[in-house]
Structure formats: structure tokens, C-alpha cells
Design a protein around this motif. Structure first.
Motif, PDB file in Angstrom:
ATOM      1  N   ALA A 196       0.835  -1.205   0.000  1.00 37.49           N
ATOM      2  CA  ALA A 196       0.000   0.000   0.000  1.00 37.49           C
ATOM      3  C   ALA A 196       0.869   1.254   0.000  1.00 37.49           C
ATOM      4  CB  ALA A 196      -0.934  -0.011   1.204  1.00 37.49           C
ATOM      5  N   ALA A 197       1.949   1.242   0.794  1.00 35.61           N
ATOM      6  CA  ALA A 197       2.864   2.387   0.811  1.00 35.61           C
ATOM      7  C   ALA A 197       3.546   2.549  -0.542  1.00 35.61           C
ATOM      8  CB  ALA A 197       3.904   2.201   1.919  1.00 35.61           C
ATOM      9  N   LEU A 198       3.932   1.435  -1.146  1.00 36.43           N
ATOM     10  CA  LEU A 198       4.571   1.465  -2.463  1.00 36.43           C
ATOM     11  C   LEU A 198       3.644   2.071  -3.508  1.00 36.43           C
ATOM     12  CD1 LEU A 198       6.810   0.556  -4.483  1.00 36.43           C
ATOM     13  CD2 LEU A 198       5.666  -1.679  -4.543  1.00 36.43           C
ATOM     14  N   MET A 199       2.385   1.641  -3.524  1.00 42.31           N
ATOM     15  CA  MET A 199       1.443   2.112  -4.536  1.00 42.31           C
ATOM     16  C   MET A 199       1.049   3.573  -4.324  1.00 42.31           C
ATOM     17  SD  MET A 199       1.334  -0.438  -6.483  1.00 42.31           S
ATOM     18  CE  MET A 199       0.174   0.288  -7.645  1.00 42.31           C
ATOM     19  N   SER A 200       1.326   4.112  -3.141  1.00 44.57           N
ATOM     20  CA  SER A 200       1.051   5.533  -2.892  1.00 44.57           C
ATOM     21  C   SER A 200       2.256   6.409  -3.225  1.00 44.57           C
ATOM     22  CB  SER A 200       0.643   5.738  -1.430  1.00 44.57           C
ATOM     23  OG  SER A 200       1.747   5.509  -0.564  1.00 44.57           O
ATOM     24  N   ASP A 201       3.248   5.828  -3.924  1.00 45.26           N
ATOM     25  CA  ASP A 201       4.436   6.560  -4.388  1.00 45.26           C
ATOM     26  C   ASP A 201       5.341   6.998  -3.237  1.00 45.26           C
ATOM     27  OD1 ASP A 201       3.136   6.384  -6.893  1.00 45.26           O
ATOM     28  OD2 ASP A 201       2.161   8.327  -6.582  1.00 45.26           O
ATOM     29  N   ALA A 202       5.339   6.207  -2.129  1.00 48.12           N
ATOM     30  CA  ALA A 202       6.102   6.617  -0.949  1.00 48.12           C
ATOM     31  C   ALA A 202       7.589   6.320  -1.062  1.00 48.12           C
ATOM     32  CB  ALA A 202       5.538   5.939   0.296  1.00 48.12           C
ATOM     33  N   GLY A 203       7.976   5.331  -1.880  1.00 48.30           N
ATOM     34  CA  GLY A 203       9.387   4.987  -1.952  1.00 48.30           C
ATOM     35  C   GLY A 203       9.617   3.725  -2.756  1.00 48.30           C
ATOM     36  N   ILE A 204      10.787   3.118  -2.548  1.00 48.14           N
ATOM     37  CA  ILE A 204      11.188   1.888  -3.232  1.00 48.14           C
ATOM     38  C   ILE A 204      11.034   0.725  -2.261  1.00 48.14           C
ATOM     39  CG2 ILE A 204      13.107   0.661  -4.328  1.00 48.14           C
ATOM     40  CD1 ILE A 204      14.232   3.404  -5.133  1.00 48.14           C
ATOM     41  N   ALA A 205      10.282  -0.298  -2.661  1.00 53.53           N
ATOM     42  CA  ALA A 205      10.054  -1.471  -1.811  1.00 53.53           C
ATOM     43  C   ALA A 205      11.120  -2.521  -2.100  1.00 53.53           C
ATOM     44  CB  ALA A 205       8.664  -2.042  -2.053  1.00 53.53           C
ATOM     45  N   MET A 206      11.770  -2.998  -1.040  1.00 54.08           N
ATOM     46  CA  MET A 206      12.878  -3.936  -1.206  1.00 54.08           C
ATOM     47  C   MET A 206      12.462  -5.393  -1.058  1.00 54.08           C
ATOM     48  SD  MET A 206      15.137  -1.684  -1.777  1.00 54.08           S
ATOM     49  CE  MET A 206      16.497  -2.821  -1.963  1.00 54.08           C
ATOM     50  N   ASP A 207      11.297  -5.677  -0.454  1.00 53.23           N
ATOM     51  CA  ASP A 207      10.996  -7.039  -0.011  1.00 53.23           C
ATOM     52  C   ASP A 207       9.699  -7.616  -0.567  1.00 53.23           C
ATOM     53  OD1 ASP A 207      13.120  -7.210   2.249  1.00 53.23           O
ATOM     54  OD2 ASP A 207      12.025  -5.379   2.715  1.00 53.23           O
ATOM     55  N   LEU A 208       9.107  -7.020  -1.567  1.00 58.19           N
ATOM     56  CA  LEU A 208       7.832  -7.524  -2.067  1.00 58.19           C
ATOM     57  C   LEU A 208       8.058  -8.505  -3.210  1.00 58.19           C
ATOM     58  CD1 LEU A 208       5.586  -4.340  -1.947  1.00 58.19           C
ATOM     59  CD2 LEU A 208       5.890  -6.138  -0.236  1.00 58.19           C
ATOM     60  N   SER A 209       7.300  -9.585  -3.196  1.00 56.63           N
ATOM     61  CA  SER A 209       7.504 -10.652  -4.174  1.00 56.63           C
ATOM     62  C   SER A 209       6.866 -10.310  -5.515  1.00 56.63           C
ATOM     63  CB  SER A 209       6.902 -11.958  -3.646  1.00 56.63           C
ATOM     64  OG  SER A 209       5.482 -11.867  -3.626  1.00 56.63           O
ATOM     65  N   PHE A 210       7.361 -10.962  -6.556  1.00 56.26           N
ATOM     66  CA  PHE A 210       6.721 -10.843  -7.864  1.00 56.26           C
ATOM     67  C   PHE A 210       5.283 -11.344  -7.798  1.00 56.26           C
ATOM     68  CE2 PHE A 210      11.208 -11.265  -9.574  1.00 56.26           C
ATOM     69  CZ  PHE A 210      11.287  -9.953 -10.000  1.00 56.26           C
ATOM     70  N   ASP A 211       5.051 -12.387  -7.013  1.00 57.11           N
ATOM     71  CA  ASP A 211       3.719 -12.978  -6.937  1.00 57.11           C
ATOM     72  C   ASP A 211       2.705 -11.983  -6.385  1.00 57.11           C
ATOM     73  OD1 ASP A 211       2.155 -15.246  -7.469  1.00 57.11           O
ATOM     74  OD2 ASP A 211       2.174 -15.847  -5.373  1.00 57.11           O
ATOM     75  N   LEU A 212       3.098 -11.225  -5.371  1.00 55.62           N
ATOM     76  CA  LEU A 212       2.190 -10.261  -4.757  1.00 55.62           C
ATOM     77  C   LEU A 212       1.940  -9.060  -5.668  1.00 55.62           C
ATOM     78  CD1 LEU A 212       0.615  -9.575  -2.137  1.00 55.62           C
ATOM     79  CD2 LEU A 212       2.665  -8.372  -1.355  1.00 55.62           C
ATOM     80  N   CYS A 213       2.908  -8.734  -6.519  1.00 56.16           N
ATOM     81  CA  CYS A 213       2.823  -7.510  -7.330  1.00 56.16           C
ATOM     82  C   CYS A 213       2.739  -7.802  -8.830  1.00 56.16           C
ATOM     83  CB  CYS A 213       4.048  -6.631  -7.053  1.00 56.16           C
ATOM     84  SG  CYS A 213       4.240  -6.150  -5.321  1.00 56.16           S
ATOM     85  N   ARG A 214       2.425  -9.034  -9.188  1.00 56.66           N
ATOM     86  CA  ARG A 214       2.499  -9.457 -10.593  1.00 56.66           C
ATOM     87  C   ARG A 214       1.659  -8.580 -11.523  1.00 56.66           C
ATOM     88  NH1 ARG A 214       4.430 -13.885 -12.388  1.00 56.66           N
ATOM     89  NH2 ARG A 214       4.407 -14.755 -10.278  1.00 56.66           N
ATOM     90  N   GLN A 215       0.398  -8.381 -11.195  1.00 56.45           N
ATOM     91  CA  GLN A 215      -0.485  -7.637 -12.092  1.00 56.45           C
ATOM     92  C   GLN A 215      -0.034  -6.187 -12.242  1.00 56.45           C
ATOM     93  OE1 GLN A 215      -2.735  -9.108 -13.998  1.00 56.45           O
ATOM     94  NE2 GLN A 215      -2.046 -11.011 -13.024  1.00 56.45           N
ATOM     95  N   GLU A 216       0.410  -5.577 -11.155  1.00 58.52           N
ATOM     96  CA  GLU A 216       0.870  -4.188 -11.220  1.00 58.52           C
ATOM     97  C   GLU A 216       2.129  -4.060 -12.080  1.00 58.52           C
ATOM     98  OE1 GLU A 216      -1.592  -4.685  -7.552  1.00 58.52           O
ATOM     99  OE2 GLU A 216       0.049  -5.808  -8.478  1.00 58.52           O
ATOM    100  N   ILE A 217       3.012  -5.061 -12.015  1.00 57.09           N
ATOM    101  CA  ILE A 217       4.222  -5.035 -12.845  1.00 57.09           C
ATOM    102  C   ILE A 217       3.858  -5.196 -14.318  1.00 57.09           C
ATOM    103  CG2 ILE A 217       6.388  -6.233 -13.353  1.00 57.09           C
ATOM    104  CD1 ILE A 217       6.517  -7.003 -10.373  1.00 57.09           C
TER     105      ILE A 217
END
Length: 317
Positions: A230-251
Motif C-alpha cells: 500500500a505504501a509502495l502504490m502511494s508513491d512513498a518509496g522503493i520497496a525492497m521485499d515484495l515478491s513478484f507474486d504479490l505484485c504481478r499484475q501491477e508489474i
């Protein structure tokens, strides 16, 4: 019935010995704080000596309490083992608590469990998230997939391979702050980091045979995987620990962009763990052997194609 004959009181004792807190124990055991405190005090009264120094924070075991706690753990383990064997012999549906990280997509997990129902339709699971090996040892959860390899005492463990990702950011964040090309560039950026009681933090980055420390001046958010996303999608910064599986559609839509030219956090050591007190339960062990074999395949499929697509190294050790 005297309190010393009440298994719930012994569970409270063992939990407080581990957590050092009646408040944490009450949450863990689903009790009111006053009820947990009364059970502990009544147990001490029955046996005639205090288990804890209540003036210390966290609460510390007395010498006699320290001598007793191991035997109490064995008592609870033996009772649980008898209970599990009786449940497995009943011929009725049996439920266990299964935990997967939030970084693992739930659609894959549901598919796995539905496939296993064809083998054993009476084995059922309550699904949980964000547990660690201490939750397995305490009995809060029976089986867990963890992103690290814990100490082995009291556990049965199976490795199911590694997990890799890339740091991610939104195009809007990169437009405002620039795109980091190498690890040292992160000192000028806001970072979003996963945290947890036993979660393996991001201290280093790697690329092939290269390794560099993760150094930053600005950590703008820490938390669980969904909160970090949620913080990542609000343009807060760079996320270091999120998986491809969790963010697949957004990528795939271009809403998130991998950064750092192939640098990534050190791999997660994906490990299935089960409490050792259940290892004589052949029905559950059969499930564990099946899910370990299946997850070893599914785990790679969740991250490797996208990792290679965005320039990850092909030889992962």
C-alpha cells in the motif's frame, strides 16, 4: 478441579515463560488478561511457589520456574499428541492451522489445497498469515511456510528452494526522485522495508557474484507485506521485499517498475516447518510430503520467469 490439573493454566505458564508478558500470552491464548493472570496465580498457589519475578520486564522465570517449564512443555506436547492421534483415527474431518506468507499469492495456495482434497477430502485447514517458527512451537499454528530457515529444535523442516525479487517503485516516484542504478544510489531514496519478529531483514543486496550492503538514510515505512505494498502504490518509496507474486499484475500493467539493474535483496530461504509433536501423525506427514514436493515446483514458477524477464542472473545458488 485444582488449577494444577487444568491444561489451560499450563499453557498460560509456558506461554508467559516464552513471551515474558501476560498481555502477549492473553492475546496468543485468546483470553482476557485478567483470566490469564488468575490462571497463572492459581497455579502458583496450588504448587506453593512463584514461577516468575513479576518486578522484571519482561517477566523472568524464578529458579524453580525455570526447572519446571521444560516438564510443562512436555506435558502439553504429550497431550496434544494423544489428541491428534485420536482425531486422525476418528474417521471424521480433521482441521489443522496452516500459515503462508502474504508474499505468496492466495490463488496458488487455494489451488494446492483443492488438489489435495482429491487425495484426502477429510483433511481441512484454517488458513493464517504472517506467522513464524515461534508460532509453530507455541501451537498457534501447526504447519507454516516461512521465508527463512529457523533453528531446528522442536521442529520438522523441509526446504522448498529460494525466492527472489527485484526492488520495485512506481513510475510517479521515479519521475520525482530519479531512478537508482546501483546500490549506493539508494542513499538518496526513500525505502519501504518488510519487518516481523523473525523476518529476515534486507541488510545486503546481490547481483551474480557481487554483494553490497544496503545503506539508506530514509526508511519511510516498515510493516507487513500488504502494508508495504500500500505504501509502495502511494508513491512513498522503493520497496525492497515484495515478491513478484504479490505484485504481478501491477508489474505487467506498468504500474510498478523493477529498479537497480539486476541488484536484489538476498534470496529468501523458503522452508516448510511443522511442530515435532505431530511427526507421528502419518496422515499429516503424508500431506507435508505432498505439499513440499508441490511447493518446490510452484515456488520457482512464482518468481523465476519474471526474475529472468527483467534481467536477473540465470544461475542462482
Amino acid at each position: 478441579m485444582q488449577t494444577k490439573d487444568n491444561l489451560e493454566a499450563w499453557r498460560v505458564f509456558v506461554s508467559v515463560a516464552r513471551t515474558g508478558s501476560i498481555k502477549e500470552t492473553a492475546i496468543e491464548q485468546n483470553l482476557d488478561m485478567s483470566a490469564a493472570s488468575r490462571l497463572l496465580s492459581s497455579l502458583e498457589t496450588d504448587l506453593g511457589f512463584p514461577f516468575f519475578d513479576r518486578h522484571s520486564r519482561p517477566m523472568a522465570l524464578t529458579e524453580r520456574g525455570q526447572s519446571l517449564v521444560h516438564h510443562a512443555e512436555q506435558l502439553l506436547a504429550y497431550f496434544s499428541q494423544v489428541n491428534e492421534i485420536a482425531r486422525s483415527l476418528s474417521g471424521n474431518a480433521v482441521r489443522y492451522k496452516l500459515c503462508y506468507p502474504l508474499n505468496v499469492g492466495r490463488s496458488n495456495l487455494i489451488e494446492q489445497l483443492n488438489d489435495y482434497k482429491k487425495i484426502d477430502p477429510l483433511l481441512e485447514f484454517d488458513l493464517m498469515s504472517e506467522c513464524d517458527h515461534e508460532d509453530v512451537l507455541s501451537g498457534r499454528v501447526d504447519i507454516a511456510l516461512l521465508p527463512y530457515r529457523p533453528p531446528s529444535k522442536g521442529l520438522v523442516m523441509w526446504s522448498v528452494g529460494k525466492g527472489l525479487n527485484f526492488p520495485l517503485a512506481t513510475p510517479a516516484y521515479l519521475k520525482r526522485h530519479g531512478t537508482p542504478e546501483k546500490p549506493e544510489d539508494l542513499t538518496n531514496h526513500n525505502l519501504i522495508l518488510r519487518t516481523g519478529r523473525n523476518y529476515p531483514p534486507s541488510y545486503f543486496l546481490s547481483r551474480g557474484n557481487e554483494k553490497a550492503p544496503l545503506i539508506t538514510k530514509h526508511v519511510v515505512f516498515t510493516g507487513d507485506a500488504l502494508s508495504c505494498k500500500a505504501a509502495l502504490m502511494s508513491d512513498a518509496g522503493i520497496a525492497m521485499d515484495l515478491s513478484f507474486d504479490l505484485c504481478r499484475q501491477e508489474i505487467l500493467r506498468g504500474d510498478l517498475v523493477p529498479v537497480l539493474n539486476g541488484w536484489h535483496r538476498l534470496p529468501w530461504e523458503m522452508t516448510f516447518v511443522m511442530t515435532a509433536r505431530l511427526q507421528d501423525n502419518e496422515r499429516l506427514m503424508q500431506f507435508c510430503r505432498w505439499i513440499v514436493e508441490r511447493e518446490t515446483i510452484d515456488n520457482v514458477a512464482r518468481w523465476k520467469p519474471m526474475f529472468l524477464k527483467f534481467g536477473g542472473e540465470t544461475d542462482i545458488h
